[in-house]
Design a protein around this motif. Sequence first.
Motif: not given
Length: 344
Positions: A70, A72, A330
């Motif tokens: 992932t 961010q 984040i």
Amino acid sequence: MSKTDLKSLNIKELEEFIRSLGEKSFRGRQIYAWLHRRLAGSFDDMTDISKGLKDKLKDCCSLTLLRKETMQESKEDGTRKYLFALEDGNMVESVRMRYQHGISVCISSQVGCRMGCRFCASTLGGLVRNLTPAEMLDQIYRIQADTGERVSHVVVMGTGEPLDNYENLVKFLGMLTDENGLHISQRNVTVSTCGIVPGIRRLAKEQLQITLALSLHAPNQKKRELLMPIAKKYELSQVLDACDDYFLQTRRRMTYEYALAGGVNDSKEDAKELGVLLQGRHCHVNLIPVNPIKEREYVQSKGDVIRNFQNLLEKYGINVTIRREMGRDIDGACGQLRKRYAER
Ligand code: SAH
């Protein structure tokens, strides 16, 4: 027989290895360029290598390739935090930041950490394992390939204690700065340590031009022990001696990192004591507002407390900067993305 980790071989080793397969050594150079300059994601990308050789390599080698789990991106400043999956399913975090002087990537050197610093999220689950040179390099390679923009600076300040993974770290540094690879300038590389004295002394002898950052975080031995268990093993005066030696051997100015936690290490007395401690040393102090983690009670020092701390230190002739907080939206503290992921 275990497979050869192809991406962890430096250029000499790779040439040697390719020769041992009965091929000409220039093939080694070609493959090195594919892996470390053109950032190939597979053997099949290597268009000027014969199928025969590629098949041989597939048989006897493993090719480290991190998979983006992932990512961010901060809406405030574009900072990107990547979570990568390793071949064995472990996860590591890396961060990409844009500065005026270029693109900087912060990498992890271990899965987890065994140093136990009180304010740090990366150490809560202990050490799982060391990263290989290829796994350190590939954090940078995948980020560069993902964004298409050249990485100019690398800091080894993610999860892990780099000097607790010494051999792999030094090999990684050699390959990162090799002209046959990304060829990042040694002066644009920083390694941060919690203060492992034999590691600092050994690194000083490697004849590298990298910057060494010491996580100091306290102005005296007693306070440092409360924050960093490793301080019990390596006494502050010994750590500073080793850092002085690093400067003498390399002429690279030391960076001292100091995470400010409200009511813990941010008083005027702390600033003065730190000033006396570092006065006359060739160094630069980086003040970091501590990043609170939910498992611990630490809070950030207030803005004016941080500025006063800086002013007091500067009275001792010390060069001080306050770390700009990148990607606040984040963030969560270092190591928290990986941790949150593991807890799901
Ligand atoms: N093990 C190395 C490098 C990894 S930590 C070291 O100790 O230096 C990178 C830096 O982040 C270190 O200075 C570390 O003390 C600091 N750090 C860790 N957790 C933090 C937090 N919650 N807030 C602010 N800085 C933190």
